[in-house]
Write a protein that holds these residues in place. Sequence first.
Motif, PDB file in Angstrom:
ATOM      1  N   PHE A  13       0.820  -1.080  -0.069  1.00  0.00           N
ATOM      2  CA  PHE A  13      -0.109  -0.104  -0.091  1.00  0.00           C
ATOM      3  C   PHE A  13       0.847   1.156  -0.065  1.00  0.00           C
ATOM      4  O   PHE A  13       0.528   2.195  -0.737  1.00  0.00           O
ATOM      5  CB  PHE A  13      -1.037  -0.108   1.066  1.00  0.00           C
ATOM      6  N   TRP A  48      -3.679   2.313  -3.693  1.00  0.00           N
ATOM      7  CA  TRP A  48      -4.567   1.549  -3.819  1.00  0.00           C
ATOM      8  C   TRP A  48      -4.259   0.129  -4.619  1.00  0.00           C
ATOM      9  O   TRP A  48      -4.914  -0.799  -4.511  1.00  0.00           O
ATOM     10  CB  TRP A  48      -5.865   1.965  -4.052  1.00  0.00           C
ATOM     11  N   GLY A  53      -1.778  -1.481  -4.259  1.00  0.00           N
ATOM     12  CA  GLY A  53      -1.479  -2.577  -3.351  1.00  0.00           C
ATOM     13  C   GLY A  53      -2.155  -3.557  -3.055  1.00  0.00           C
ATOM     14  O   GLY A  53      -1.814  -4.542  -2.570  1.00  0.00           O
ATOM     15  N   PHE A  74      -3.566  -2.386   5.502  1.00  0.00           N
ATOM     16  CA  PHE A  74      -4.068  -0.928   5.248  1.00  0.00           C
ATOM     17  C   PHE A  74      -3.691  -0.083   6.619  1.00  0.00           C
ATOM     18  O   PHE A  74      -3.320   1.038   6.276  1.00  0.00           O
ATOM     19  CB  PHE A  74      -5.337  -0.640   4.717  1.00  0.00           C
ATOM     20  N   SER A  91      -0.152   0.325   7.109  1.00  0.00           N
ATOM     21  CA  SER A  91       0.440   0.991   6.231  1.00  0.00           C
ATOM     22  C   SER A  91       0.212   2.674   6.471  1.00  0.00           C
ATOM     23  O   SER A  91       1.028   3.571   6.050  1.00  0.00           O
ATOM     24  CB  SER A  91      -0.229   1.000   4.610  1.00  0.00           C
TER      25      SER A  91
END
Length: 376
Positions: free
Chosen positions: A31, A36, A38, A91, A94
Amino acid sequence: MLASNVRLISHWNESRGVYDDICYLRQAHLFQRFGWHGLDTSLAREDDGYLAGKLRSIDFPNWNDPTGVPCHTQTADGSKRVMTPPPGTGFVLSLFPEGFQVVPLYALANVAIAGFALYALWLARQPGALALAATFGAISIYFMINPTKASYSMAPTMVVCALAGLLTARLYADESRRHLLMVAAVGIVLGLSASFRIANVLLAAGYFMYFGLFFLVRRSGANFLQGLSFGLAFLLGILPVLTANMVNSGNPLVSAYGGQDTAPPRLDLAVLRAYLADVQFPLIVIVCAWTTLLWHFAKQSGVKRLALLVAGNLALNLAFFATHPVFTQYYIIPIAMLSLWTLLFAVILTPGQTQLDHAPGSDGPRLSEMATADAK
């Protein structure tokens, strides 16, 4: 307790030798590197040596063999190897700088759980409710270390369970709040929970059963719209998982999981004995007893329905994990915490018939009507 937890978490090492940790951190790396895009976790994108370096740091054997990388499976067409966990945990990791991701994630999750516990204390007005809020608040903060530390996915899951429990309790304990937006809020929160752990999709199973059965028993446009609102909101919340499935496996309804994770249900005495000897078992006993007492003593029909919802959801989740071929110390924790937060806020929000009398749409007589009757 919160300060003690944060102090302990601040000394954690991200390379502790757990294979799933590496996969969550790789998703976070993807990510941060691709945005996105990722969501595509194909090993073909591993051209910077990140995954190999992480595996070497935990002394993983054959760290340079793509066919033996943990929590990655080959797609049905054999074209690529992709990660099995959903994208939500990666996410949230990240959002923090690489190399310092786990500590802030767990610290913020602990603060959030402490916030829910303090909110419950602030709402409590009677000694019994205050004691319940204090006791369960302390236990919930303790659980943020053990067993939550067992998987990075559990930290955000615990926060989602507390939020969903509060929203569910407000939906049914206060008749004035039962509208489509509140139903949708519960649905989207439960849908988002599946982005952290794919098994969290089961947290909504009892809700779907409840809305479906309630509509069959009392067919009305309002009941149909409630179920529809919940379903659409849940679909919106689970959209990241469906998108990740589409990107990685080519089908939104087909995940990358395989092996024991997709084995058919079966009863295994060793698994059942493991649950009976674990802390999860007394938690489930407490949930069952508390749900029964709430249903028995509740004076408001909405609270009785809430107890039935909790009971049905618990039964469906236990049926799944009791027949799951693997035992883990945190598998039943999400449904237990969702149920306990729901029950706690239900008790706090309905401390007695007096408070319910003031609620618009309550089933019992209002105080003004009781006073008029006494005067006559």
